[in-house]
Design a protein around this motif. Sequence first.
Motif, PDB file in Angstrom:
ATOM      1  N   ASP A 831      12.254  31.616  52.632  1.00  0.00           N
ATOM      2  CA  ASP A 831      11.110  32.471  52.975  1.00  0.00           C
ATOM      3  C   ASP A 831      10.476  33.103  51.751  1.00  0.00           C
ATOM      4  O   ASP A 831       9.258  33.334  51.724  1.00  0.00           O
ATOM      5  N   GLU A 832      11.295  33.413  50.738  1.00  0.00           N
ATOM      6  CA  GLU A 832      10.728  34.018  49.537  1.00  0.00           C
ATOM      7  C   GLU A 832       9.885  32.990  48.795  1.00  0.00           C
ATOM      8  O   GLU A 832      10.256  31.823  48.692  1.00  0.00           O
ATOM      9  N   LYS A 833       8.760  33.427  48.272  1.00  0.00           N
ATOM     10  CA  LYS A 833       7.854  32.519  47.565  1.00  0.00           C
ATOM     11  C   LYS A 833       8.318  32.345  46.129  1.00  0.00           C
ATOM     12  O   LYS A 833       7.750  32.904  45.189  1.00  0.00           O
ATOM     13  N   VAL A 834       9.370  31.549  45.994  1.00  0.00           N
ATOM     14  CA  VAL A 834       9.977  31.319  44.692  1.00  0.00           C
ATOM     15  C   VAL A 834       9.897  29.832  44.384  1.00  0.00           C
ATOM     16  O   VAL A 834      10.150  28.997  45.252  1.00  0.00           O
ATOM     17  N   PRO A 835       9.494  29.457  43.179  1.00  0.00           N
ATOM     18  CA  PRO A 835       9.381  28.028  42.864  1.00  0.00           C
ATOM     19  C   PRO A 835      10.747  27.377  42.699  1.00  0.00           C
ATOM     20  O   PRO A 835      11.639  27.922  42.047  1.00  0.00           O
ATOM     21  N   MET A 836      10.917  26.233  43.308  1.00  0.00           N
ATOM     22  CA  MET A 836      12.108  25.415  43.138  1.00  0.00           C
ATOM     23  C   MET A 836      11.656  23.978  42.904  1.00  0.00           C
ATOM     24  O   MET A 836      10.605  23.565  43.379  1.00  0.00           O
ATOM     25  N   PHE A 837      12.486  23.230  42.174  1.00  0.00           N
ATOM     26  CA  PHE A 837      12.072  21.892  41.752  1.00  0.00           C
ATOM     27  C   PHE A 837      13.144  20.830  41.978  1.00  0.00           C
ATOM     28  O   PHE A 837      12.939  19.659  41.672  1.00  0.00           O
ATOM     29  N   GLY A 838      14.290  21.211  42.521  1.00  0.00           N
ATOM     30  CA  GLY A 838      15.421  20.307  42.606  1.00  0.00           C
ATOM     31  C   GLY A 838      16.497  20.729  41.619  1.00  0.00           C
ATOM     32  O   GLY A 838      16.235  21.437  40.638  1.00  0.00           O
ATOM     33  N   LEU A 839      17.751  20.320  41.886  1.00  0.00           N
ATOM     34  CA  LEU A 839      18.945  20.642  41.102  1.00  0.00           C
ATOM     35  C   LEU A 839      19.458  22.054  41.370  1.00  0.00           C
ATOM     36  O   LEU A 839      20.354  22.527  40.665  1.00  0.00           O
ATOM     37  N   GLU A 840      18.921  22.738  42.394  1.00  0.00           N
ATOM     38  CA  GLU A 840      19.478  24.041  42.778  1.00  0.00           C
ATOM     39  C   GLU A 840      20.782  23.822  43.560  1.00  0.00           C
ATOM     40  O   GLU A 840      20.889  22.899  44.374  1.00  0.00           O
ATOM     41  N   ALA A 841      21.775  24.657  43.303  1.00  0.00           N
ATOM     42  CA  ALA A 841      23.044  24.551  44.025  1.00  0.00           C
ATOM     43  C   ALA A 841      22.865  24.998  45.469  1.00  0.00           C
ATOM     44  O   ALA A 841      22.133  25.958  45.757  1.00  0.00           O
ATOM     45  N   ILE A 842      23.533  24.291  46.396  1.00  0.00           N
ATOM     46  CA  ILE A 842      23.488  24.622  47.825  1.00  0.00           C
ATOM     47  C   ILE A 842      24.795  25.311  48.195  1.00  0.00           C
ATOM     48  O   ILE A 842      25.882  24.751  48.033  1.00  0.00           O
ATOM     49  N   TRP A 843      24.689  26.548  48.686  1.00  0.00           N
ATOM     50  CA  TRP A 843      25.854  27.312  49.131  1.00  0.00           C
ATOM     51  C   TRP A 843      25.898  27.304  50.662  1.00  0.00           C
ATOM     52  O   TRP A 843      24.876  27.475  51.317  1.00  0.00           O
ATOM     53  N   ARG A 844      27.093  27.092  51.192  1.00  0.00           N
ATOM     54  CA  ARG A 844      27.310  27.183  52.646  1.00  0.00           C
ATOM     55  C   ARG A 844      28.549  28.027  52.880  1.00  0.00           C
ATOM     56  O   ARG A 844      29.639  27.694  52.406  1.00  0.00           O
ATOM     57  N   ASP A 845      28.371  29.133  53.558  1.00  0.00           N
ATOM     58  CA  ASP A 845      29.488  30.026  53.869  1.00  0.00           C
ATOM     59  C   ASP A 845      30.306  30.361  52.616  1.00  0.00           C
ATOM     60  O   ASP A 845      31.543  30.348  52.620  1.00  0.00           O
ATOM     61  N   GLY A 846      29.595  30.610  51.520  1.00  0.00           N
ATOM     62  CA  GLY A 846      30.255  31.051  50.296  1.00  0.00           C
ATOM     63  C   GLY A 846      30.840  29.954  49.438  1.00  0.00           C
ATOM     64  O   GLY A 846      31.495  30.240  48.442  1.00  0.00           O
ATOM     65  N   GLN A 847      30.592  28.683  49.778  1.00  0.00           N
ATOM     66  CA  GLN A 847      31.090  27.564  48.981  1.00  0.00           C
ATOM     67  C   GLN A 847      29.930  26.650  48.605  1.00  0.00           C
ATOM     68  O   GLN A 847      29.005  26.457  49.397  1.00  0.00           O
ATOM     69  N   VAL A 848      30.010  26.087  47.400  1.00  0.00           N
ATOM     70  CA  VAL A 848      28.994  25.127  46.973  1.00  0.00           C
ATOM     71  C   VAL A 848      29.272  23.790  47.645  1.00  0.00           C
ATOM     72  O   VAL A 848      30.381  23.244  47.538  1.00  0.00           O
TER      73      VAL A 848
END
Length: 918
Positions: A831-848
Amino acid sequence: MASLSRALRVAAARPHWSPARGLRLRPPTNAAGPAAEKSVPYQRTLKDAQDPSAAARGPSRPLPSTANVVVVGGGSLGCQTLYHLAKLGVSGLVLLERDRLTSGTTWHTAGLLWQLRPSDVEVELLAHTRRVVSRELEEETGLHTGWIQNGGLFIASNRQRLDEYKRLMSLGKAYGVESHVLSPAETKALYPLMNVDDLYGTLHVPHDGTMDPAGTCTALARAATARGAQVIENCPVTGIRVRTDDFGARRVTAVETEHGSIQTPCVVNCAGVWASAVGRMAGVKVPLVAMHHAYVVTERIEGIQNMPNVRDHDASVYLRLQGDALSVGGYEANPVFWEEVSDKFAFGLFDLDWDVFTQHIAGAVNRVPVLEKTGIKSTVCGPESFTPDHKPLMGEAPELRGFFLGCGFNSAGMMLGGGCGQELAHWIVHGRPDKDMHGYDIRRFHHSLSDDRRWVRERSHESYAKNYSVVFPHDEPLAGRNMRRGPLHEELLAQGCVFQERHGWERPGWFSPRGAAPVLAYDYYGAYGNRAHQDYAYGRLLGDEYTFDFPPHHDTIKAECLACRGAAAVFDMSYFGKFYLLGPDAAKAADWLFSADVRRPPGSTVYTCMLNRRGGTESDLTVSRLAPGPQASPLAPAFEGDGYYLAVGGAVAQHNWSHITTVLQDQKFRCQLIDSSEDLGMISVQGPASRAILQEVLDADLGDEAFPFSTHKLVRAAGHLVRAVRLSFVGELGWELHVPRASCLPVYRALMAAGKARGLVNAGYRAIDSLSVEKGYRHWHADLRPDDSPLEAGLAFTCKLKSAVPFLGREALEQQRAAGLRRRLVCFTVDEKVPMFGLEAIWRDGQVVGHTRRAGFAFVLDKTVAYGYVRDPHGGPVSPDFVRSGDYALERMGVTYAARAHLKSPFDPDGKRVKGIY
């Protein structure tokens, strides 16, 4: 004893260079061989220690008459490839080295290994190299590879550089690579000799290190020979024998040497700087250039022991710990080309050209001030091979079956060698690598580029000069441009088109309201006596892209996107690959090649994938079934049997061509593959008003019943014959017009005139990227790669698994489906208007649980959208319920942002808009 301070005085009048500011250096002295002795501020060069009489005469052992695989070149890649082939159980392995192991470029390499690079594939390759040299080889052979784990330190002297390092840190979390962003004070505590007054921060990677080239290659050779491989030194290759089979395919048959020949079906060219010469023996173009690459070794420095290796990218310099001294090197603005590569050069070095090298000294002294008073013990200036995109050249040459490349490593052969050697071995044995190696695959270059010496030289220079530049998401090359231009190029340029380069093509990126911004001839950034371009409009616009934030023209791209969603946009897609598959066995070939059922009536168009034997996706494309016609034309070639028209992404057209050709040869299908990419343009009109606009230009009924989705027809547009295909790549009502090149301009002008009152605008690929990520359409080599299956990517609908028709990769898909998916491509919105381009880590329930492959801003949703593959950290299957049940966040530059996971696109999830339902 000379010191770095004296070297600095030699170049005191020469300003430091960076690509963003332009080069202001005088031309270097080119050399065809080792330079003549001259007065230089050092005592000796390492080449003085070489004994030319030490080389043995004749091969080190008799040549076998046959071999299953012959590796040419005994450097890092040759030894790693031999070792990994032997580990796979391949017998009949021979490595031929013209002199002695490591004698070419490997022996003088710095041997650095950094674990983090701005590529997920390279992080995986580096991890394997590290495992091999730090643990596996010593356990297997008892030999020490010279591995030293002293850590790595990346220096950030500006905010953007620190942002880049934070991106690397976030990516590293997805792969378990420990790294820490340090403040200047923390950096000083770690490295007391460092000047930190001008720093924003640093990235510390504790488990980076160095390896010894000789020790590593010796251990690799011993491990390979213990498994039956043969290493034969002092045996130069003089020729490659080739035959042409009954289907017109050229195939390797033997390797020739002065001491006899070896019959073999497979040759691996790991000859480094000499790889082009080996390629010429086989009639294979190897697009690389040889350059001088240098470093100096200092005298002892008190207090330097155990310090991490340093990369100061902004100063274009690295500092490698060498016992109680430092090696100092970098990448110059004006590297010296080795114009005439000598085949007698072994364990050789050039004299260091201080006019070239001293631009690094100021940065080194600034970073570690004690260097100003430190003596220089020796200099190392040797040859290295560099490629047009600073990526290695790997895989089977498209023009010769059985001839593989493993060369062009841009001075990174030691650190990438283990990972690339393993993948190359899998490529040879299994027909494809385990990982996505498209970025290294020789098939990424169109033959018109690799055949062009000027293009290879220009691009290789720019890639070398920008090696330490910040890697921004939307950077474009300035070298080697305007090689392939579409029929609308000049028309669009006049309307403010800012072009991107892909596969040699100039394709529209976005449209600037500031007017024309042509790409000018390459100026080498002012090096070699060239005058740097002044007031360069395209360069200024490209400079605006040098950000990890939204660029200044973010709202311009937004306007193109919203016009497409609200009215209509026209896209020039002429750079797409356009092939015909024709002949008696074309239907059989189509059944085997394409995952979807393309045995539809003539006039149908099908979106499909092409797979490899492991079920990975080699391509996604559209396939249109053709009806035989009475006359041949660019739009309707004459054929007997069956015919299909294929439209593939232009950036991967050569890859598609090579994949299809290989399959046709292997399966012995009697059909032709014809490339009409240069003969046809492609203009697409997309958006709610597209039907009304096109109805004024085309002489066909465009209603849903007369012209359904996924069909095509030959029609006339403004009096010109075109093939109209009702498709969408952005999620809107729309058509593609495939147009003979000479007709493109009048058809385009007719479209613009018809659309003027209905809001039709020009749009480029930046808009396509945003619109497609918003709709959830896959992009090959981003969301979809050769190691991703259609099932994992949510494209099961493209696979004819409910039928009994065999197709390439079917068995692998059936096994994967039965076992359950171990990862799944998931859409995320932030929801936040922050630029992303790929290679961002995905966290699920506190784990990558993974990292994003692609991300962009969706202007209708008004939020960031990203796609990435999610795994279960416990190794279980990833079901839809698993995806839905998690609490997610995406990490950008060390900061996490709450994200929502979606199994369907959040924009028009029912696909009504492509059907014209608004």
